[in-house]
Design a protein around this motif. Sequence first.
Motif, PDB file in Angstrom:
ATOM      1  N   ASP A  47      40.305 -68.126 -39.681  1.00  0.00           N
ATOM      2  CA  ASP A  47      39.643 -66.843 -39.935  1.00  0.00           C
ATOM      3  C   ASP A  47      38.859 -66.390 -38.710  1.00  0.00           C
ATOM      4  O   ASP A  47      38.891 -65.214 -38.332  1.00  0.00           O
ATOM      5  CB  ASP A  47      38.698 -66.965 -41.139  1.00  0.00           C
ATOM      6  N   THR A  48      38.150 -67.314 -38.092  1.00  0.00           N
ATOM      7  CA  THR A  48      37.399 -66.969 -36.878  1.00  0.00           C
ATOM      8  C   THR A  48      38.328 -66.408 -35.814  1.00  0.00           C
ATOM      9  O   THR A  48      38.031 -65.388 -35.183  1.00  0.00           O
ATOM     10  CB  THR A  48      36.672 -68.204 -36.322  1.00  0.00           C
ATOM     11  N   ALA A  49      39.456 -67.067 -35.611  1.00  0.00           N
ATOM     12  CA  ALA A  49      40.407 -66.624 -34.596  1.00  0.00           C
ATOM     13  C   ALA A  49      40.971 -65.249 -34.924  1.00  0.00           C
ATOM     14  O   ALA A  49      41.176 -64.421 -34.031  1.00  0.00           O
ATOM     15  CB  ALA A  49      41.533 -67.639 -34.461  1.00  0.00           C
ATOM     16  N   ALA A  50      41.227 -64.990 -36.212  1.00  0.00           N
ATOM     17  CA  ALA A  50      41.802 -63.703 -36.609  1.00  0.00           C
ATOM     18  C   ALA A  50      40.855 -62.555 -36.296  1.00  0.00           C
ATOM     19  O   ALA A  50      41.263 -61.525 -35.747  1.00  0.00           O
ATOM     20  CB  ALA A  50      42.132 -63.732 -38.097  1.00  0.00           C
ATOM     21  N   VAL A  51      39.579 -62.729 -36.612  1.00  0.00           N
ATOM     22  CA  VAL A  51      38.599 -61.684 -36.315  1.00  0.00           C
ATOM     23  C   VAL A  51      38.406 -61.573 -34.801  1.00  0.00           C
ATOM     24  O   VAL A  51      38.350 -60.476 -34.234  1.00  0.00           O
ATOM     25  CB  VAL A  51      37.271 -61.969 -37.025  1.00  0.00           C
ATOM     26  N   MET A  52      38.329 -62.712 -34.143  1.00  0.00           N
ATOM     27  CA  MET A  52      38.122 -62.719 -32.699  1.00  0.00           C
ATOM     28  C   MET A  52      39.228 -61.965 -31.965  1.00  0.00           C
ATOM     29  O   MET A  52      38.978 -61.293 -30.953  1.00  0.00           O
ATOM     30  CB  MET A  52      38.052 -64.173 -32.218  1.00  0.00           C
ATOM     31  N   ALA A  53      40.451 -62.063 -32.472  1.00  0.00           N
ATOM     32  CA  ALA A  53      41.578 -61.403 -31.819  1.00  0.00           C
ATOM     33  C   ALA A  53      41.424 -59.890 -31.787  1.00  0.00           C
ATOM     34  O   ALA A  53      42.021 -59.219 -30.937  1.00  0.00           O
ATOM     35  CB  ALA A  53      42.875 -61.783 -32.531  1.00  0.00           C
ATOM     36  N   MET A  54      40.616 -59.343 -32.697  1.00  0.00           N
ATOM     37  CA  MET A  54      40.447 -57.888 -32.790  1.00  0.00           C
ATOM     38  C   MET A  54      39.173 -57.404 -32.098  1.00  0.00           C
ATOM     39  O   MET A  54      38.794 -56.243 -32.232  1.00  0.00           O
ATOM     40  CB  MET A  54      40.456 -57.473 -34.259  1.00  0.00           C
ATOM     41  N   LEU A  55      38.520 -58.286 -31.342  1.00  0.00           N
ATOM     42  CA  LEU A  55      37.290 -57.936 -30.639  1.00  0.00           C
ATOM     43  C   LEU A  55      37.556 -57.682 -29.157  1.00  0.00           C
ATOM     44  O   LEU A  55      38.556 -58.134 -28.600  1.00  0.00           O
ATOM     45  CB  LEU A  55      36.273 -59.069 -30.786  1.00  0.00           C
ATOM     46  N   ASP A  56      36.642 -56.986 -28.537  1.00  0.00           N
ATOM     47  CA  ASP A  56      36.725 -56.744 -27.096  1.00  0.00           C
ATOM     48  C   ASP A  56      36.024 -57.830 -26.292  1.00  0.00           C
ATOM     49  O   ASP A  56      36.391 -58.095 -25.141  1.00  0.00           O
ATOM     50  CB  ASP A  56      36.077 -55.390 -26.758  1.00  0.00           C
ATOM     51  N   LEU A  57      35.003 -58.436 -26.881  1.00  0.00           N
ATOM     52  CA  LEU A  57      34.176 -59.409 -26.173  1.00  0.00           C
ATOM     53  C   LEU A  57      33.553 -60.351 -27.184  1.00  0.00           C
ATOM     54  O   LEU A  57      33.238 -59.949 -28.308  1.00  0.00           O
ATOM     55  CB  LEU A  57      33.068 -58.686 -25.385  1.00  0.00           C
ATOM     56  N   VAL A  58      33.386 -61.602 -26.773  1.00  0.00           N
ATOM     57  CA  VAL A  58      32.653 -62.585 -27.566  1.00  0.00           C
ATOM     58  C   VAL A  58      31.463 -63.061 -26.746  1.00  0.00           C
ATOM     59  O   VAL A  58      31.608 -63.416 -25.571  1.00  0.00           O
ATOM     60  CB  VAL A  58      33.543 -63.782 -27.950  1.00  0.00           C
ATOM     61  N   ILE A  59      30.278 -63.048 -27.366  1.00  0.00           N
ATOM     62  CA  ILE A  59      29.060 -63.588 -26.748  1.00  0.00           C
ATOM     63  C   ILE A  59      28.636 -64.790 -27.566  1.00  0.00           C
ATOM     64  O   ILE A  59      28.451 -64.693 -28.784  1.00  0.00           O
ATOM     65  CB  ILE A  59      27.931 -62.546 -26.724  1.00  0.00           C
ATOM     66  N   SER A  60      28.471 -65.933 -26.908  1.00  0.00           N
ATOM     67  CA  SER A  60      28.173 -67.155 -27.644  1.00  0.00           C
ATOM     68  C   SER A  60      27.325 -68.095 -26.798  1.00  0.00           C
ATOM     69  O   SER A  60      27.363 -68.055 -25.572  1.00  0.00           O
ATOM     70  CB  SER A  60      29.480 -67.865 -28.034  1.00  0.00           C
ATOM     71  N   VAL A  61      26.585 -68.941 -27.477  1.00  0.00           N
ATOM     72  CA  VAL A  61      25.987 -70.092 -26.813  1.00  0.00           C
ATOM     73  C   VAL A  61      27.076 -71.160 -26.706  1.00  0.00           C
ATOM     74  O   VAL A  61      28.221 -70.949 -27.119  1.00  0.00           O
ATOM     75  CB  VAL A  61      24.762 -70.612 -27.595  1.00  0.00           C
ATOM     76  N   ASP A  62      26.737 -72.317 -26.155  1.00  0.00           N
ATOM     77  CA  ASP A  62      27.702 -73.388 -25.923  1.00  0.00           C
ATOM     78  C   ASP A  62      28.055 -74.054 -27.257  1.00  0.00           C
ATOM     79  O   ASP A  62      27.430 -75.018 -27.669  1.00  0.00           O
ATOM     80  CB  ASP A  62      27.106 -74.398 -24.941  1.00  0.00           C
TER      81      ASP A  62
END
Length: 437
Positions: free
Chosen positions: A348-363
């Motif tokens: 599910d995380t990957a599916a939503v991530m695929a439709m984003l322009d950018l991901v901001i995350s900590v390590d």
Amino acid sequence: MRAGRLAAGAGAPRSDRLDTLKDRAAALTRAKQYEEALAAYQAVLAQAPDDIGTLNECGGINARLGRPQAALAFYERALDHAPKSATLLINKGTALCALTRYHEALASFCAAIIIEPDRAEAHYNAGLVRLRLGDFENGWRDYEWRWRKADWADKRRNFTAPLWLGAEPIEGKTILLHAEQGLGDTIQFVRYVPLVARRGATVIVECQTELKNLLCDIPGAARLIARGEVLPAFDLHCPLLSLPLAFAGPSTLSASVPYLRPLAERTAKWRDRLPANGRLRVGVCWAGSGAHLNDGNRSIPLARFAVLFAVSGVDFVNLQKEVSAPDAAILHKHGVIQLGQEFADFADTAAVMAMLDLVISVDTSVAHLAGAMAKATAVLLPFSPDFRWMLDRTDSPWYPTMRLFRQASIGDWCGPLDRLSGELAAVASRRQPTTSC
């Protein structure tokens, strides 16, 4: 963390008063009442300033409290009285790492190895430093000492099949590649699965249950098994984080990305939950697992991270599954689209991530997933980062689409957050949202 407890110096007082203070301090330490424990140990030092064990304990408590400079001072005081203590040299090296004084740390770990050549903690910590410094050949070799550390006992697998580390041919053999650490580690190091398969082996991959659907199409894997399921027969095995040693050389770091992709049915499941207004879509993850030993340094309180939400022209999307009620209220206040709490697994995380322009995350694992999917990714790193992020660079050899935003001093997130906010605002201003007639 401290490598062990030391006995008091030969000349230390052994009065009932000191023993009582030490026992109380130890109990407070076990209860994680660190300030009170430190005060109790300081009371011991007031009467026995050369007590090596107490100096070491004070160093350990300061390290836990995020005070590496104070920790270092205590370890050096203890080393004045016990210069040949491998334990103190390891602890000193750990404090130096927290201060990013890595060459000095490596010297301290190497000094411990001279005294105790089979001390696993010294070799392992030296390996981590070497990997940070880009010495991959020696770093991955030393990293194998992790299996001899006492605190890794629960990670060891007692397979009858021999361990493979790249030396012997594997054509025609069946090999098990198995996860050994966190979810992010598995995501990062499954990049080596195709390389193993190219040597002619039948590859079985064992992963955490949360990753099974995500990894179902990993190239090179003949079979994927979730941890706890019955394993088929195999001739050889290799832990995932030993694969860089098996494929020695920095050229294997940067896999062909993306090597992970979303499942079409999962993408369809989430597509209508995201706005289609042409604005920048940015996924966010501000914290990792609280069980991680360095989580206090790598995670960012959401109230502080929320400075990013002030950037206009952006639709922010929560990718984090575990969200407290206070944090959910902050997300709601800033209009963040809250999807992460509904994720069943990383597919599910990957599916939503695929439709984003950018991901901001900590390590954390979200950052690794974004990098493995070749998404534009900004990772916020603490002053003394994990070994895989190396030093003094804004890019990552592991993930070509990733940018690193590092702290300039311990605990100071203002700098990297301000830099990231400025860059995000510039990108958002160039995005022209669609308008309805």
